[in-house]
Structure formats: structure tokens, C-alpha cells
Scaffold this motif. Sequence first.
Motif, short mmCIF file in Angstrom:
data_model
loop_
_atom_site.label_atom_id
_atom_site.label_comp_id
_atom_site.label_asym_id
_atom_site.label_seq_id
_atom_site.Cartn_x
_atom_site.Cartn_y
_atom_site.Cartn_z
N UNK A 189 51.32 -105.12 92.41
CA UNK A 189 50.22 -106.08 92.42
C UNK A 189 49.08 -105.54 91.56
N UNK A 190 48.58 -106.35 90.65
CA UNK A 190 47.59 -105.88 89.67
C UNK A 190 46.30 -105.42 90.34
N UNK A 191 45.89 -106.09 91.40
CA UNK A 191 44.67 -105.69 92.11
C UNK A 191 44.85 -104.31 92.73
N UNK A 192 45.98 -104.12 93.39
CA UNK A 192 46.29 -102.81 93.98
C UNK A 192 46.33 -101.74 92.90
N UNK A 193 46.94 -102.06 91.78
CA UNK A 193 47.02 -101.12 90.66
C UNK A 193 45.64 -100.70 90.19
N UNK A 194 44.75 -101.66 89.96
CA UNK A 194 43.42 -101.34 89.45
C UNK A 194 42.60 -100.53 90.45
N UNK A 195 42.68 -100.89 91.72
CA UNK A 195 41.94 -100.14 92.74
C UNK A 195 42.36 -98.68 92.76
N UNK A 196 43.65 -98.46 92.76
CA UNK A 196 44.17 -97.09 92.89
C UNK A 196 44.08 -96.28 91.62
N UNK A 197 44.26 -96.91 90.47
CA UNK A 197 44.19 -96.17 89.22
C UNK A 197 42.76 -95.73 88.93
N UNK B 282 51.30 -92.95 80.93
CA UNK B 282 52.08 -93.48 82.05
C UNK B 282 52.11 -95.00 81.93
N UNK B 283 53.24 -95.57 82.27
CA UNK B 283 53.45 -97.00 82.08
C UNK B 283 53.80 -97.69 83.40
N UNK B 284 53.28 -98.91 83.55
CA UNK B 284 53.44 -99.67 84.79
C UNK B 284 53.81 -101.12 84.47
N UNK B 285 54.55 -101.74 85.40
CA UNK B 285 54.74 -103.18 85.37
C UNK B 285 53.87 -103.76 86.48
N UNK B 286 52.95 -104.65 86.13
CA UNK B 286 52.05 -105.23 87.11
C UNK B 286 52.14 -106.76 87.05
N UNK B 287 51.68 -107.41 88.12
CA UNK B 287 51.70 -108.87 88.15
C UNK B 287 50.58 -109.38 89.04
N UNK B 288 50.17 -110.62 88.81
CA UNK B 288 49.14 -111.24 89.64
C UNK B 288 48.92 -112.68 89.20
N UNK B 289 48.30 -113.43 90.08
CA UNK B 289 47.69 -114.69 89.69
C UNK B 289 46.29 -114.37 89.19
N UNK B 290 45.79 -115.17 88.27
CA UNK B 290 44.50 -114.86 87.68
C UNK B 290 43.85 -116.11 87.09
N UNK B 291 42.59 -115.95 86.69
CA UNK B 291 41.85 -117.03 86.04
C UNK B 291 41.30 -116.53 84.72
#
Length: 206
Positions: A60-68, A89-98
Motif C-alpha cells: 500500500x503506497x500510504x504504508x510505504x511512504x509512512x515507513x520509508x 532498493x526497489x518496491x512495487x506499490x499501489x493505491x487509489x489517488x487523486x
Amino acid sequence: MNKIIKYVVFALVIGLSLYNAVYFESLDEHKKQQNAGVFDAKTLAAHFMASKVETLPAIDASEFLINIIKDVNNYAKSNGKKLGISDNYNFIIESNAKVVAIEDENVLIALSNSEQQIRIATDFIFGNAIRDASAVADIGNFQNTMDFNTISVELNNIVRETIIPSFKKEVKEGDKLYFKGAVKVNTKYPDLQYLKVIPLIIKFNN
């Protein structure tokens, strides 16, 4: 008469020898044999993009940003993927967004249910983020690095040629969308305010 018989026999022997020495095969089979063992990065990349991306595990992109942002080094080591001794380091992230803004080389988006923002790259699609984050290939299976690196080239080409053009044409401020993509973080020189996602999937939810 004997000479004639000898010539006929000699001709038959030569003919049989030549017949047995010649091997006939179809052109398609010849090409198949000729190409056997030749790595086809384009086919691998196309197969991955067509059949593997939808089910590719993503954070989850939000989780990723908080933790990174909280602890870039430990989070990257625990959750990211890298090649060798690299600091990338590389990640696959996903989310709904505006969509917040359309920039020259990116689209700035705000993640749903949060104020966090990240960019979707729409230009300069290069590097190994997709290949390494998705683990589409293992370098240990390749005899030379050129073949391995070509995978990244072909994956980036598909994104550049099939995903980005339609996205740039349709996107506008205020659009709601779902995305899945690859993002690279350099733990030695982290620039977390300007992270860019290379999109693998973009779906508008307007």
C-alpha cells in the motif's frame, strides 16, 4: 559396354552419397534451430506485462511512504529488493489517488484518505526499478549481464510506448485513479520528497 556399366555404377554411387549427405528441413525449423538458446527479452517483458502485473504483490503506497520516511534504511532492507551491493532498493506499490497537478515530466497525485503525495513518472522512463522490484528475472540464471539488462530496457519500452501516451492524453487535475507501479529509493542519498513511480497499471475511477 563394360565402360558404360562402370560409368553408370559410378554415377549411382556418387548420387547415393550426395543424397545421404544432404539434409533437408523447413525454413521455419531452420530458424527455430538457429535461434535456439538465444534469449528473447522482448517476449519475456511482453508476457510479464500482459499476464503477471495484475497479480503482482504490492505494498500500500500510504504504508510505504509512512515507513520509508520514518526509517529509510531499515524499511528498505526489510521490504525492498535490490541487486548486489547497490544502495538502490526497489518496491512495487499501489493505491487509489487523486490527481493534484500535471507537471512537465510527472503527474503529482495525492493518495486517497491521506495528505501524502507522490509522483507518477510520465517522461524519462529508464532504470531497473521494474525488473528488480518485480523479481521478473534472477541474474543468476543469465550467462551475461547484457541479456539481464535488456529485460529492463524492454519493460521500460512497454511502459513508455503503451501506458504513458494514453495516460498523458487523458489525465487532468481532479481525476481519481488507481495505480500500481515500481519505485526506487536510494538509501545513501534518499530524496523522499520527489519519489517517482514508474506505472505498470493506471485505471481511472472517475
